[in-house]
Design a protein around this motif. Structure first.
Motif, PDB file in Angstrom:
ATOM      1  N   ARG A  28       0.832  -1.207   0.000  1.00 12.99           N
ATOM      2  CA  ARG A  28       0.000   0.000   0.000  1.00 12.99           C
ATOM      3  C   ARG A  28       0.864   1.254   0.000  1.00 12.99           C
ATOM      4  N   PHE A  29       1.924   1.256   0.818  1.00 11.61           N
ATOM      5  CA  PHE A  29       2.835   2.400   0.814  1.00 11.61           C
ATOM      6  C   PHE A  29       3.481   2.568  -0.558  1.00 11.61           C
ATOM      7  N   ASP A  30       3.811   1.457  -1.195  1.00 10.96           N
ATOM      8  CA  ASP A  30       4.444   1.530  -2.508  1.00 10.96           C
ATOM      9  C   ASP A  30       3.486   2.106  -3.545  1.00 10.96           C
ATOM     10  N   VAL A  31       2.229   1.689  -3.507  1.00 10.87           N
ATOM     11  CA  VAL A  31       1.239   2.204  -4.457  1.00 10.87           C
ATOM     12  C   VAL A  31       1.028   3.702  -4.246  1.00 10.87           C
ATOM     13  N   VAL A  32       0.931   4.126  -3.003  1.00  9.61           N
ATOM     14  CA  VAL A  32       0.756   5.554  -2.711  1.00  9.61           C
ATOM     15  C   VAL A  32       1.981   6.351  -3.164  1.00  9.61           C
TER      16      VAL A  32
END
Length: 155
Positions: A97-101
């Motif tokens: 999720r952090f990577d997508v954001v």
């Protein structure tokens, strides 16, 4: 020809080992981080001042681009740390999720960077067309800020 052995007369002695100095490594890291993060935006603002007849850059666009870029870098760093420390499926999902954001923020920063580059290009084109028309030196709007004969003092 091969180099002589270290015991050969006239051969230079081996260099002294480096002593560890506590503050040098910290200073080097801080200097690199400051140069790579602050140096980019300072170069863009300097380019604006050299290109435009308007004394101040469009701060909203510049600040939005820089903020999106910095937050994207921070989120990428945090996501990679979470990914490397992940043991279970939940922690892997949080890292993803952090990577997508962070990818989204970097895409936003890229679009804003295109806007910044277009603004600077427009300012350079206006400056060039004013010079081709033949505006006299020192005329309002005829020179870039800081240029000899320009309307604004250099910094």
């Amino acid at each position: 020809m091969y180099p002589p052995p270290p015991s050969y007369p006239g051969y230079p002695p081996p260099p002294m080992p480096l002593r560890p100095v506590r503050g040098v490594a910290i200073f080097a890291v801080v200097a690199l981080v400051c140069d790579s993060l602050i140096g980019v935006v300072a170069a863009v603002i300097d380019l604006w001042y050299a290109s435009s007849r308007v004394p101040s850059p469009p701060r909203g666009l510049f600040n939005a681009w820089w903020a999106a870029w910095l937050i994207g870098i921070w989120m990428t760093n945090l996501g990679s740390r979470l990914l490397f420390n992940a043991d279970e499926l939940e922690s892997l999902a949080a890292a993803a999720r952090f990577d997508v954001v962070s990818v989204g923020l970097m895409l936003i920063a890229a679009v804003l960077a295109i806007g910044v580059i277009r603004k600077i290009t427009e300012a350079q084109e206006e400056h060039r067309s004013a010079a081709v028309i033949g505006m006299p030196l020192g005329a309002p709007g005829g020179m870039a800020p800081g240029a000899p004969g320009g309307g604004y003092p250099g910094y």
